[in-house]
Every structure is written in C-alpha cells, then in structure tokens.
Design a protein around this motif. Structure first.
Motif, short mmCIF file in Angstrom:
data_model
loop_
_atom_site.label_atom_id
_atom_site.label_comp_id
_atom_site.label_asym_id
_atom_site.label_seq_id
_atom_site.Cartn_x
_atom_site.Cartn_y
_atom_site.Cartn_z
N HIS A 1 0.83 -1.21 0.00
CA HIS A 1 0.00 0.00 0.00
C HIS A 1 0.86 1.26 0.00
O HIS A 1 0.51 2.26 -0.63
CB HIS A 1 -0.93 -0.01 1.21
CG HIS A 1 -1.95 -1.10 1.18
ND1 HIS A 1 -2.72 -1.44 2.27
CD2 HIS A 1 -2.33 -1.93 0.17
CE1 HIS A 1 -3.54 -2.44 1.94
NE2 HIS A 1 -3.31 -2.75 0.67
N TYR A 2 1.97 1.21 0.71
CA TYR A 2 2.93 2.31 0.69
C TYR A 2 3.40 2.59 -0.73
O TYR A 2 3.50 3.75 -1.16
CB TYR A 2 4.11 1.94 1.60
CG TYR A 2 5.38 2.72 1.42
CD1 TYR A 2 5.51 4.03 1.88
CD2 TYR A 2 6.50 2.12 0.81
CE1 TYR A 2 6.70 4.73 1.73
CE2 TYR A 2 7.69 2.81 0.66
CZ TYR A 2 7.79 4.12 1.12
OH TYR A 2 8.97 4.81 0.97
N LEU A 3 3.64 1.53 -1.50
CA LEU A 3 4.14 1.69 -2.86
C LEU A 3 3.11 2.31 -3.79
O LEU A 3 3.48 2.96 -4.78
CB LEU A 3 4.61 0.35 -3.40
CG LEU A 3 5.83 -0.26 -2.71
CD1 LEU A 3 6.08 -1.68 -3.19
CD2 LEU A 3 7.07 0.61 -2.91
N TYR A 4 1.81 2.13 -3.53
CA TYR A 4 0.79 2.79 -4.34
C TYR A 4 1.08 4.29 -4.42
O TYR A 4 0.96 4.90 -5.48
CB TYR A 4 -0.59 2.62 -3.72
CG TYR A 4 -1.20 1.24 -3.78
CD1 TYR A 4 -0.74 0.27 -4.67
CD2 TYR A 4 -2.26 0.90 -2.94
CE1 TYR A 4 -1.31 -0.99 -4.71
CE2 TYR A 4 -2.84 -0.36 -2.98
CZ TYR A 4 -2.36 -1.30 -3.87
OH TYR A 4 -2.94 -2.54 -3.90
N SER A 5 1.43 4.87 -3.29
CA SER A 5 1.68 6.31 -3.22
C SER A 5 3.06 6.68 -3.75
O SER A 5 3.22 7.69 -4.45
CB SER A 5 1.52 6.80 -1.78
OG SER A 5 1.82 8.17 -1.67
N VAL A 6 4.08 5.87 -3.43
CA VAL A 6 5.44 6.19 -3.86
C VAL A 6 5.55 6.18 -5.39
O VAL A 6 6.12 7.11 -5.98
CB VAL A 6 6.45 5.20 -3.25
CG1 VAL A 6 7.83 5.38 -3.87
CG2 VAL A 6 6.53 5.38 -1.74
N VAL A 7 4.99 5.16 -6.03
CA VAL A 7 5.07 5.09 -7.49
C VAL A 7 4.35 6.29 -8.11
O VAL A 7 4.85 6.90 -9.06
CB VAL A 7 4.48 3.77 -8.01
CG1 VAL A 7 4.40 3.77 -9.55
CG2 VAL A 7 5.32 2.59 -7.54
N GLY A 8 3.20 6.68 -7.55
CA GLY A 8 2.48 7.83 -8.06
C GLY A 8 3.16 9.15 -7.76
O GLY A 8 2.90 10.16 -8.44
N SER A 9 4.03 9.17 -6.75
CA SER A 9 4.78 10.40 -6.42
C SER A 9 6.06 10.52 -7.21
O SER A 9 6.46 11.62 -7.61
CB SER A 9 5.12 10.42 -4.92
OG SER A 9 3.98 10.43 -4.11
#
Length: 378
Positions: free
Chosen positions: A241-249
């Motif tokens: 779930h953390y990676l959902y945001s990191v990839v989009g950032s």
C-alpha cells in the motif's frame, strides 16, 4: 564481497540475472520504542476535516507513446545516499530492544554503469520472469514512514471510528468519523483535543479505514510521539500500500506501464533496505526526496495501483541480499548523485516507449542483480 547474515526471515527466490548497481544494506534489529522527551504545555481544539475526495483513486487515461515525452515526468530531487543510524541526524540506539523482523543482506561495490541509453539502443534478449506460485501473496510487511517531523502541532482524524491507545494498546480516547482533533506536545505528554495523554500514542482506525494527519489521508495506523517541543508522526502501513503512493509520487501517472512497473520494483527494494537499516529507532525512512516521496492517498492513481499489483512481492536481489536500488530523474543526476549507479526515470520512460518491458529496463540499469520474490520462511 563481504556478506552479513542474520537468521533468515525470508527466502529470496532468484529467477533471472540483471547487473548489480549498489547493495549497501546492513541488518539491524528494529525497535519501536524509546523514552519520549519533555515538551511545553499547549491547548487544542476540535477542527473540521476536509472531504474524503481521495478515497476514490483517480483514473488516469492510458498514455500515448507517440505524443508523450520524458519531459512530462515529475523530476524529484536526487536522493542522498542514506547514512547509517550512528551518524548525521539518525537517532542513537534505543535502550530497549523489541525485535521486529529480520532480513539478510549483502554488501558490494561495483563500477559505474554504462553511459545513458542512446536514442535507439539495441534491445536485450527477451526474458520472462517465472509466474508466481498459485495463490501467491507477498508477505504482510509493515513499513514505518515518518510523515511529520519537528512540527509544533498537527491535526488528526479518521474516516470512520478510530481508537487512540497508549503504547501497550490500552484505550484512551475514541475518534468519531471525520472528527478532527488538534495535537500538541505538552512536556512528557500530548494534548489531544481537551485531553492530556501519554507522550507516545497510537491512532488506530477500524479495519480498512483511513487516518488523517496534517493535511493528508493515509492508510494504516499512526504513531504520535512528543519530542521536546515538537511532534513526530509515523505511519505504519503495509509495504504494498505504501508503494501505491510512492510510485504515483516518483513517476508521472501517465508514464508507460512498463516504466511504472520498473519503478515499483526499484521502490520496493529501496524500502526493504531501509527496513533492514532503519533511519532511526522510531522509523525506517522519511517521506521526502531524501528517501522516497510518499504523500498518502494524494498520489495514488489507478496506474500506480496496477504497477504495484502486477509486480507484487518482486525485488532486486544479489546473492541472497536486497539491492539498494538507487534512482533519480535523469542519467545526469544519477551520474552526479550516485556515481552512475542507479536508474534514470526519464531513461526508463524512453526505453518503455521503445518497447522494453520492465525486466529489460531493470536489466539495463541494475546489471548483475536478480529479480526475486519475497516469501515467508516458515
């Protein structure tokens, strides 16, 4: 090469070989607690939370590879090579040790990677990553991300009912849906709304709901700590779930799918290194360009969800260790900030436009490493 070992928590199942850029992970026992510092007394009041518009992941149209250019990528600042916990602004070792999870890692030095890809580089041979075992699910790893540091106050809330507890799990206060409370340090305690609570508290939403800190919504739960006259807020969130945001950032949501997949694997490996070698006893890494950019639900998109889900559990590994997969916006920044070792995000974008899949992109930028899956070692 010197290899450091710990009792194995994971099996690393290498499938194929890609070149190693940098492996600088050192094993530490993670510790979640340390004594809180004194802070001054202050008052709080209830506040209103913004609407939960981020609850629905924004849809991003499929990119047009003929018209989209690498210049449209977000260009984050280059990340500095992480320091060990004993230097810089890292916290000292905690007095108590509460083991979390242990991983093994290897260390190595390699020469700089080749020059940036030419406009029409020859394609490497097609490789296929073996499909996951039936019903494969990545292990439920929880990463600790510092989302607020050194602030004199903040606002907390929840999308549904949530409970504020002490560090031992004893209930202290209830939060109702969309109720916002101001939080300020108060000596060895925290002032939350009209209540004086211990200096270390948890904000735990009900299953599947969100928490609000500062001006953003987050998945997972929040640890709040009084530190002198400032606050520390740490988001405990599932790694995927953390990676959902990191990839989009870290990469433009309209980037080609294969570039986003390569970004997801690089970000997952980088995060795991910092779970092995945490930035402090309180958190594994921060949320800025110094580590990886993380903005909670603000930077989640359907494209970032897809890239993470299609590569779930995949990391870059070398001889049983986790590769610290450094990356930056361009080849020039990679050369300057990381001595030529790491992935260029614009370069990955261009390679994807030319038909490279994510394995070939990783193969180009991390020669010698292996693509692997995380599996719990029973």
């Amino acid at each position: 090469m010197k290899k450091l070992r710990l009792p194995q928590f994971f099996n690393y199942l290498g499938i194929w070989t890609v070149p190693l850029v940098s492996v600088t992970a050192f094993p530490f026992i993670l510790n979640h607690w340390q004594p809180s510092e004194s802070a001054k007394k202050a008052e709080n009041q209830a506040v209103s939370l913004p609407p939960l518009s981020q609850l629905q992941t924004p849809d991003v149209p499929e990119p047009s590879l003929n018209s989209t250019t690498g210049s449209q990528l977000q260009k984050p600042r280059p990340k500095q090579r992480p320091e060990t916990p004993s230097t810089g602004d890292k916290a000292s070792k905690p007095e108590k040790k509460a083991p979390k999870q242990t991983l093994s890692a290897a260390t190595s030095k390699t020469t700089a990677k080749p020059s940036p890809p030419p406009s029409s580089p020859p394609k490497p041979p097609k490789r296929s990553f073996a499909p996951p075992p039936p019903n494969y699910q990545p292990p439920p790893l929880e990463i600790r991300v510092a989302i607020l540091r050194g602030e004199p106050e903040t606002t907390i809330g929840a999308s549904d009912q949530a409970t504020i507890t002490d560090r031992n799990g004893a209930g202290l206060k209830a939060l109702t849906a969309n109720q916002g409370l101001s939080v300020q340090p108060n000596g060895s305690s925290l002032t939350v709304g009209n209540s004086t609570l211990p200096g270390v508290i948890w904000v735990k939403p009900t299953q599947g709901n969100l928490v609000y800190v500062g001006d953003r919504w987050y998945r997972g739960k929040i640890l709040l700590v009084s530190q002198g006259n400032s606050l520390l807020a740490v988001n405990y969130v599932d790694l995927e779930h953390y990676l959902y945001s990191v990839v989009g950032s870290e990469m433009h949501a309209n980037a080609p799918t294969e570039a986003l997949k390569a970004q997801a694997i690089a970000a997952r490996s980088y995060a795991l290194v910092h779970m092995i070698r945490p930035a402090s006893s309180w958190f594994d890494l921060g949320n800025t360009q110094r580590w990886q950019v993380y903005k909670g639900l603000n930077s989640e998109y359907n494209t970032s969800h897809h890239a993470v889900q299609e590569t779930q559990g995949q990391i870059l590994s070398h001889r049983g260790g986790v590769v610290e997969s450094l990356y930056a916006a361009t080849d020039e920044i990679v050369a300057r900030a990381h001595s030529g070792r790491g992935m260029s995000q614009t370069g990955a974008y261009e390679l994807a436009k030319q038909g490279y899949d994510y394995q070939q992109i990783l193969d180009y930028y991390y020669p010698g490493a292996s693509l692997a899956r995380l599996v719990l070692n029973n």
